[in-house]
Design a protein around this motif. Structure first.
Motif, short mmCIF file in Angstrom:
data_model
loop_
_atom_site.label_atom_id
_atom_site.label_comp_id
_atom_site.label_asym_id
_atom_site.label_seq_id
_atom_site.Cartn_x
_atom_site.Cartn_y
_atom_site.Cartn_z
N ALA A 130 18.05 -42.39 -6.65
CA ALA A 130 18.04 -43.25 -5.48
C ALA A 130 16.89 -44.19 -5.73
O ALA A 130 16.09 -44.08 -6.35
N GLU A 131 17.09 -45.27 -4.72
CA GLU A 131 16.45 -46.37 -4.63
C GLU A 131 14.71 -45.97 -4.17
O GLU A 131 13.93 -46.47 -4.66
N ALA A 132 15.10 -45.31 -3.11
CA ALA A 132 13.85 -44.66 -2.54
C ALA A 132 13.94 -43.36 -2.11
O ALA A 132 14.87 -42.77 -1.85
N MET A 133 12.63 -42.74 -1.30
CA MET A 133 12.71 -41.46 -0.59
C MET A 133 13.72 -41.67 0.52
O MET A 133 13.93 -42.70 1.08
N PRO A 134 14.31 -40.52 0.98
CA PRO A 134 15.33 -40.62 1.87
C PRO A 134 14.57 -40.99 3.44
O PRO A 134 13.70 -40.69 3.60
N GLU A 135 15.58 -41.78 4.22
CA GLU A 135 15.00 -42.05 5.37
C GLU A 135 15.54 -40.86 6.43
O GLU A 135 16.60 -40.48 6.53
N ILE A 136 14.62 -40.27 6.76
CA ILE A 136 15.03 -38.89 7.54
C ILE A 136 14.97 -39.54 9.26
O ILE A 136 14.15 -39.94 9.75
N SER A 137 16.13 -39.05 9.75
CA SER A 137 16.31 -39.23 11.20
C SER A 137 15.05 -38.52 12.19
O SER A 137 14.65 -37.59 11.44
N ASP A 138 14.93 -38.97 13.47
CA ASP A 138 14.02 -38.21 14.14
C ASP A 138 14.11 -36.94 14.35
O ASP A 138 13.23 -35.93 14.49
N TYR A 183 19.91 -34.57 -16.72
CA TYR A 183 20.58 -34.91 -15.68
C TYR A 183 19.57 -35.36 -14.63
O TYR A 183 18.70 -34.60 -14.34
N THR A 184 19.78 -36.61 -14.08
CA THR A 184 18.69 -36.96 -13.03
C THR A 184 19.36 -36.84 -11.82
O THR A 184 20.39 -37.42 -11.37
N PRO A 185 18.81 -36.27 -10.80
CA PRO A 185 19.30 -36.22 -9.36
C PRO A 185 18.89 -37.30 -8.66
O PRO A 185 18.05 -38.20 -9.25
N LEU A 186 19.14 -37.55 -7.41
CA LEU A 186 18.92 -38.58 -6.65
C LEU A 186 17.33 -38.64 -6.41
O LEU A 186 16.68 -39.89 -6.63
N LEU A 187 16.67 -37.61 -6.35
CA LEU A 187 15.33 -37.52 -6.24
C LEU A 187 15.00 -36.57 -7.50
O LEU A 187 15.67 -35.91 -7.80
N THR A 188 13.86 -36.79 -7.75
CA THR A 188 13.51 -35.96 -8.94
C THR A 188 11.99 -35.60 -8.82
O THR A 188 11.21 -36.18 -7.69
N TYR A 189 11.40 -34.75 -9.53
CA TYR A 189 9.85 -34.52 -9.48
C TYR A 189 9.20 -35.30 -10.55
O TYR A 189 9.56 -35.71 -11.81
N LYS A 190 8.07 -35.75 -10.26
CA LYS A 190 6.90 -36.75 -11.00
C LYS A 190 6.94 -36.31 -12.35
O LYS A 190 6.68 -35.11 -12.24
N HIS A 191 6.96 -36.86 -13.51
CA HIS A 191 6.80 -36.63 -14.76
C HIS A 191 5.17 -36.70 -14.86
O HIS A 191 4.68 -37.53 -15.46
#
Lengths: 309, 345, 552
Positions: free
Chosen positions: C94-102, C72-80
């Protein structure tokens, strides 16, 4: 019989609710749980109900086949069912082995009473009943399996998959389990045969001119078997009911005994109640069968006279 | 009347003295006759002596620990070194292998994985195992005699109730009961009113083992009492106006003493086996104390590299239990050569 | 009579001999049909403990995560990747790391498009929400990591029908998560199997072990017979995930894996040695370790893992409430002795954080073992109460550790009693405030994710002193250090000197000798001849990465 089973189930239930700090909700909730999560798990499992409600629920679940383990969410009845082939393979095989050997040794011992064969076999039998089963299993595993590589080290192969492999994996466990009982039963048979050999009806048979061997087998052996058969019934019930736990653990056979051992290690109440009920049921069943068989085998009981003690 | 000139030997009968007039032959009590029979059974006596030797061996534990091994049974020496054959050797090697047996005072039987002296632990462990065996046998005997007497004497509902209870105990898978109780009581101990037993006290396994075998012993005793009850001497006792307790104690009890003695001896043997099984499964004697069962359990982890840790305590159990069984057998033959207890008052 | 006996004897002997002969032949190892070289074939793996659940939202053991990492792959994962590289959080579904608000409270992610589960159903953004909902409805132990999401507690206790803090759009794939407060561990937590999206056909409130949900990883689960065995096979639809642009996930190198439980570690060692088992998850037991190291060094190696073994001491009650007594214990214990108990698999330490954890720094505040120094400190402190209870559990090496520690304390001058508790209930027993005599005992902690807060907060924060199930067995309560912990949590690890500050926090706790840590357990990679040893690697979070297992 039912009363006994009921009493046992209550006992097990009480014992495990007396153990402090084995709260299954806390265990299931995981190592990081907060109190709210534990409370939810507790409610889901019905652990916040009064004890007698929990007991009744559990009993109902056993009989409807719905009992689930706390530790692993598996169905207890299903697991016991799955473990049955291994346990029965072990117990029946060992039982056949021990009865054959016990009758053979007991017979030889009685026939050559007082002589060397008898003494040697008696010492062997006594050694047999003096050996701790799990220790013998460990020693056999070490010498025959690990060092000599004659036998596989562990595991159970289902009969349906490969009968030869099935038997191969079971030889050492059969031997281990049988050793204790061979010793015991051969001595019981021997002492019974010695008793019977001096009975009147045997002397009559001899006087009638029947060969010594015929006398021994048809008259002496046959009549000595009755107590042996009854004892066998009781012991077999006990072995299936839980006596095989040590052998199964050491040899890693996926039977009911191993399942019970794991449940005890994890203090998991549902499988424990399930296995205890299963075990008690078998013991009580065989007790009853033995009583019936005894009445059947001993015409004196059927006819109504008091049975010899 | 002429005395027989040749000794007549029936199996199990002691030899009557030759040449003595019959009137002058002293009557011998059944106990003395039994003793004579036992004396002639050399093998039984030998094993009885073996048992005593083992007991003495175990009792000598503090002596060995102080004088020869210079260590207690629970002292760890994982990173210590010991002088063997002029060389400083690791008691436990860096990869965890303990030294094996050898002819040196310290670690005569080698060390276990915690660097403890196996010989010292064996002796102390023997004390524990034998103590548990005997104490539990005492409990079983007392309870079994009580139950047997009550059931056999009163019969009726007393018999029915007690027998049902015995059935429940009997039907309860023994190991599961032992483990259940052992684990349950280990944590907090037992607190009933004024009676307080600590969780790691030896009395917990003793009580459990004692309880488990009560039906095993109670049933035969009950059977005998039931049979004895029908005899004439019972009618006489009742006619004499003796109360139930007096009858049970002075009439019935002495007649089952032989059975009790034999069962007691054999029970010690069974108890030691059960204790080793319980300790193996972790429900008997608690760590770090030694008993032969816990030593087997500990040794089992390293059976491939240090098999002696498993073999030695197991052998001790076999020897001790065997000697009890052989001696118990001899006792049974001596006390009742016809294998049916039939002593009349 | 005698003729019959002789005949019987002959038959018996003959049959014994032939039986042994037949079985002897059968004993010669059977050869599994091996697959094609490179990118195919079937392997079998053994483990001592079967995974607790085959359910991404419920599984919370190392065995379970090891299996589920590649299912099962989550939105983010740990590098293999092996080593510290493997602790990096990277984009999964997910396409990219999340955009985190300020203000650190809002996380925006976008699901890749066109991906399918193993059964062909498309992977939707709302599947993520469903997974989080399952965490709460199925009473998962992992739900605590996500209770910081706005609206989660209300959903959990039933007052709300949805989690207001998660907003998704299945058409665009947008996922917006709002937290109650900024949390530097949230990205780590998003990479755990707990947060792996599952289709809405998965039961919401029940354990899915017997019928696991369709997978989004290189393997899919094709059969489960808990707790004996399970089978995983190549996921035919994983290509859709790769095609959608996921670069940080790894494809399978074998077609099929059969996992079997085997309670006997020794039997497993023999199995791998004889090539009937391809990989054993657990390290070989101490008594076989040496043999494996010397004879099979070409397919065996030791691996670092992120965990700490320590002795907890009750900081709040006598005698361990005196810092000098605690320091004495730190001087007295000998990590080398404990290493030998482990068969040489314990890397000595005196830190809270293990090597490999961001914030780890090696130093020795209590160089030792120094029994004299320890006794001196104890004499100085001179506690009146010397009757203490030492706790440990009944797993073999834990028991030996407990016996060692018990002896050390007695040598120091205490009157110690050892209590051995069944393994499965040990932590809940010592975590329960109402258990009497909780003085000191065995403890260990394996990371949930590679962030120092995962060590400090559950184990040393005052809030973790709970009536039941708390993990702060030491009852360490230092408000100034708690405050520091909270402050550091709001920062991201990569920010400024956050890591150095965590190292300082470690030192602060060790100056107060809150614990007596002694080692980090090493794991192992031990594979059969058939496996490509160089490709196989140990992942710091998920033990062995099964996607890297390949036949030669």
């Amino acid at each position: 019989m039912v009363a006994v089973l009921f009493a046992i189930s209550v006992l097990v239930f009480l014992i495990f609710n007396v153990i402090p700090n084995s709260d299954p909700a806390a265990r299931i909730a995981g190592k990081n749980a907060d109190p709210e999560l534990i409370a939810r798990v507790s409610a889901d499992l019905g652990l916040d109900q009064p004890l007698y409600v929990q007991y009744l629920t559990m009993m109902k679940q056993i009989f409807t086949g719905q009992l689930t383990s706390y530790a692993s969410s598996q169905n207890v009845v299903e697991q016991i069912w799955k473990g049955l082939p291994a346990t029965l393979s072990l117990c029946i095989g060992a039982a056949v082995l021990w009865m054959v050997l016990a009758i053979w040794f007991g017979y030889l011992s009685a026939v050559h009473a007082g002589k060397f064969t008898d003494r040697a076999l008696t010492i062997l039998s006594l050694v047999g009943i003096s050996v701790p089963v799990f220790w013998l299993a460990a020693i056999l595993l070490y010498y025959l399996s690990f060092k000599a590589e004659l036998f596989p080290t562990s595991g159970y192969v289902p009969l349906s998959r490969d009968p030869l492999d099935w038997a191969y994996h079971l030889i050492l466990p059969w031997l281990t389990l049988a050793v204790l009982y061979v010793g015991f039963y051969s001595r019981v048979l021997r002492s019974n045969m010695l008793d019977v050999m001096n009975d009147d009806h045997v002397r009559t048979a001899r006087a009638k001119g029947i060969s010594e061997r015929q006398v021994r087998i048809k008259h002496v052996l046959r009549n000595s078997m009755i107590p042996v058969v009854t004892l066998f019934g009781l012991d077999f019930g006990a072995v299936v009911g839980g006596g095989a736990i040590l052998t199964e653990t050491v040899f890693n056979l996926n039977g009911v005994g191993l399942y019970a051992g794991q449940a005890i290690g994890t203090l998991d109440l549902p499988p424990l109640i399930g296995v205890t009920m299963f075990g008690a049921f078998f013991i009580v069943l065989f007790n009853t069968l033995v009583d019936v068989a005894y009445a059947f085998l001993d015409p004196r009981i059927r006819i109504g006279e008091a049975a010899p003690v | 009347m002429a005395t027989p000139s040749d000794a007549v030997e029936a199996p199990g009968d002691p030899v009557l003295p030759v040449g003595v007039p019959a009137a002058r032959i002293r009557g011998r009590s059944p106990w003395y006759l039994a003793w004579l029979r036992l004396r002639r059974n050399r093998i039984s006596l030998a094993f009885g002596a073996l048992f005593l030797l083992i007991v003495l061996f175990c009792l000598a534990a503090p002596l060995w620990a102080d004088q020869v091994a210079h260590t207690g049974p629970n002292e760890n020496h994982i990173t210590d070194t010991v002088m063997i054959d002029g060389q400083q050797t690791d008691v436990v090697s860096p990869d965890g292998t303990p030294i094996g047996p050898g002819l040196h005072g310290r670690y005569l039987l080698g060390a276990d994985q915690n660097g403890r002296d196996v010989m010292v632990r064996l002796m102390y462990g023997g004390r524990t195992s034998i103590y548990i065996g005997v104490a539990a046998a005492a409990i079983t005997t007392v309870l079994a005699v009580l139950v047997g007497l009550l059931c056999g004497y009163y019969r009726g509902w007393v018999d029915a109730t007690l027998s049902r209870i015995m059935d429940v105990v009997w039907a309860f898978p023994v190991l599961l009961l032992g483990i259940a109780l052992g684990t349950a009581l280990a944590l907090g101990g037992l607190k009933i009113g004024a009676l307080q037993i600590a969780g790691d006290s030896l009395w917990i396994p003793i009580m459990i083992i004692g309880l488990v075998y009560v039906p095993y012993m109670a049933r035969p005793i009950r059977g005998e009492i039931l049979a004895l009850r029908e005899k004439e001497f019972m009618e006489a006792a009742v006619a004499q106006g003796k109360g139930p307790v007096r009858i049970m104690v002075s009439e019935l009890l002495p007649n089952v003493v032989s059975t009790i003695i034999v069962f007691f001896t054999l029970n010690i043997a069974n108890n030691m086996l059960l204790e080793s099984a319980l300790s193996f499964l972790g429900a008997g004697v608690r760590a770090p104390n030694a008993s032969w069962g816990t030593m087997i359990a500990d040794g089992y982890q390293t059976i491939y590299t240090a098999p002696h840790l498993t073999i030695v305590p197991g052998l001790m159990i076999v020897l001790t239990v065997l000697s009890l069984n052989v001696f118990g057998d001899g006792l049974r033959d001596a006390l009742d050569p016809r294998a049916k207890i039939r002593l009349e008052h | 009579m005698s003729k019959l006996r002789t005949a019987l004897r002959k038959v018996t002997v003959l049959s014994c001999i032939s039986a042994v002969a037949v079985f002897g032949v059968a004993a010669c190892g059977s050869d599994d049909g091996s697959g094609a070289s490179g990118g195919g074939g079937e392997i079998n793996i053994s483990m001592t403990s079967f995974p607790d659940y085959i359910d991404p939202q419920l599984s919370y053991t190392l065995e379970g995560w090891e299996v589920l990492y590649n299912v099962y792959t989550p939105l983010l994962t740990y590098k293999h990747a092996r080593g510290e590289e493997g602790t990096a959080v990277v984009p999964g579904l997910a396409e990219a790391m999340p955009e985190i608000s300020d203000d650190g409270k809002t996380y925006k992610l976008k699901l890749r498009s066109g991906m399918k589960f193993s059964d062909g159903t498309p992977i939707k953004a709302s599947d993520f929400t469903y997974a989080i909902q399952r965490l709460f409805k199925a009473d998962s132990g992992g739900s605590v990591f996500y209770s910081g999401i706005v609206g989660a507690p209300a959903y959990a206790d039933g007052t709300a029908d949805t989690i207001s803090g998660i907003v998704t759009d299945d058409a665009t794939g947008d996922i917006t998560i709002t937290l109650d407060a900024p949390n530097g561990t949230f990205e780590n937590v998003l990479g755990l199997p707990f947060a792996a999206p599952v289709p809405a056909s998965t039961p919401l409130a029940d354990d899915a072990t017997n019928n696991p949900p369709p997978s989004s990883g290189p393997f899919m689960i094709t059969s489960v017979e808990a707790p004996q065995t399970m089978t995983m096979e190549r996921n035919p639809n994983f290509q859709s995930v790769l095609d959608a642009g996921a670069t940080e996930v790894a494809d399978a190198n074998v077609d099929k894996i059969v996992v079997t439980q085997n309670k006997s570690n020794s039997a497993q060692v023999t199995g791998v040695e004889q090539n009937t088992i391809d990989f054993m998850v657990d390290p070989p037991d101490a008594d076989r370790l040496q043999e494996v190291k010397t004879r099979f060094g070409d397919r065996f190696r030791m691996e670092e893992s992120i965990n700490t073994y320590y002795f907890w001491m009750n900081n709040q009650t006598a005698p361990f409430n005196d810092v000098r007594v605690r320091q004495a214990v730190n001087y007295a214990i000998d990590p080398e002795a404990l290493n030998r108990v482990f068969g040489g698999r314990l890397h000595p330490t005196q830190q809270i954080l293990p090597p490999g954890m961001p914030g780890y720094e090696e130093y020795k505040l209590y160089p030792g073992p120094d029994m004299n120094k320890a006794k001196a400190l104890l004499a100085e402190a001179n506690p009146a109460d010397r009757d203490i209870t030492v706790w440990t559990n009944d797993e073999p090496d834990r028991k030996r550790i407990g016996e060692y520690y018990h002896d050390v304390l007695n040598q120091l001058g205490f009157n110690a009693t050892l209590k051995v508790i069944a393994g499965d209930v040990y932590f809940t027993t010592i975590g329960n405030q109402s258990t009497p005599d909780l003085d000191t005992g065995f403890g260990n902690w394996f990371q949930d994710f590679p962030h120092p807060d995962d060590f400090f907060r559950p184990l040393l924060n005052s809030d973790a002193i709970l009536p039941t199930n708390g993990n702060n067995f030491s009852r360490a309560s230092y408000p100034e250090l708690d405050a520091k912990m909270d402050e550091l949590l709001t920062k991201q690890l990569t920010e400024g000197d956050t890591e150095a500050q965590y190292a300082a926090l470690d030192k602060a706790y060790m100056e107060r000798a809150a614990w007596a840590p002694y080692g980090n357990e090493q794991f192992t990679t031990f594979v059969s001849d058939r496996i490509d040893f160089d490709k196989a690697y140990h992942h710091l979070l998920f033990n062995q990465d099964w996607s890297a297992l390949a036949l030669k």
